[in-house]
Write an enzyme that holds these catalytic residues in place. Sequence first.
Site, PDB file in Angstrom:
ATOM      1  N   PHE A  66       0.873  -1.175   0.016  1.00 15.36           N
ATOM      2  CA  PHE A  66      -0.093  -0.018   0.074  1.00 15.36           C
ATOM      3  C   PHE A  66       1.019   1.365   0.086  1.00 15.36           C
ATOM      4  O   PHE A  66       1.340   1.807   1.242  1.00 15.36           O
ATOM      5  CB  PHE A  66      -0.903  -0.114   1.290  1.00 15.36           C
ATOM      6  N   ALA A  67       1.200   1.674  -1.261  1.00 21.48           N
ATOM      7  CA  ALA A  67       2.479   2.883  -1.278  1.00 21.48           C
ATOM      8  C   ALA A  67       1.459   4.184  -0.988  1.00 21.48           C
ATOM      9  O   ALA A  67       0.514   4.383  -1.518  1.00 21.48           O
ATOM     10  CB  ALA A  67       2.782   2.831  -2.693  1.00 21.48           C
ATOM     11  N   HIS A  68       2.190   5.035  -0.268  1.00 22.10           N
ATOM     12  CA  HIS A  68       1.699   6.367   0.078  1.00 22.10           C
ATOM     13  C   HIS A  68       2.877   7.070   0.617  1.00 22.10           C
ATOM     14  O   HIS A  68       3.964   6.679   1.081  1.00 22.10           O
ATOM     15  CB  HIS A  68       0.803   6.100   0.882  1.00 22.10           C
ATOM     16  N   ALA A  69       2.625   8.367   0.938  1.00 19.88           N
ATOM     17  CA  ALA A  69       3.473   9.216   1.468  1.00 19.88           C
ATOM     18  C   ALA A  69       2.651  10.299   2.241  1.00 19.88           C
ATOM     19  O   ALA A  69       1.326  10.317   2.117  1.00 19.88           O
ATOM     20  CB  ALA A  69       4.644  10.072   0.579  1.00 19.88           C
TER      21      ALA A  69
END
Length: 266
Positions: A66-69
Amino acid sequence: MSALSDLLPPEAIRLDIRAADWKHAVRDAGDLLVATGTSTAAYTDEMIRNVEENGPYLVIAPGFAFAHARPSPAVRRTGMSWVRLAEPVDFGHETNDPVTLVVALAATDAAAHTAAMASLARLLGDPETSRALHEAPTPTALHAVLARQDDVRPVQQAAPAAPAQDRPAAPGMHKILTVCGNGVGTSLFLKNTLEQVLDRWKWSRFVTVEATDTISAKGKASEAVAILTSREIARTLGDVGVPVKVVEDFTSTTEVDGVLRDTYDV
């Protein structure tokens, strides 16, 4: 709050693509966010840097990253993208590698996407729906599965009652923190799974759940009875004065149920 199918249109879905490594997989997901006007390329760089700085904690379930920043000026609006890989790639996670699905989130804040996270947690935790997503032949077909899930509510199941001494005397007295590096992605995902378990136990009026980031968690730890997080974030937190419980699969109500039982010695 936006539904999952609203935040994740067919144009933001790519299926069975090939990526050389985890960076390329995250970049592919980021490119879709850019193409749909959700973020700029700078946000993609921020997602990659998040893994480099904090480790692969965003691989929150077997095969699922679950890619995020953090919210930043590079995010134009809240939205998501979905990349299903033809061949799995390793992120360096101890238990959940290799990854075949990368979902990217770009959020303007921590509130607008909470309903979507709840839907995503439910559908990935359901074997039949997860299989339907894995086998969907086109982005349109996959989006149709997502849209159906927006109206699905978890089935309530009874759980054994806890000993009286373990129950808070008043609503909101107990708090559990779910923690990730940024406080808007994986921690919110775990929060939703934990709340599903609390609903099944009928404990929602006794225990509140707050999703937060690592820095804030250290200051808020004294307010909580426990912290639930990934192995990587647990190492970062260290000793904060309350139990820190590791969850390997953030989509598994079964695992979270076990962690909650251990927390309350049920």
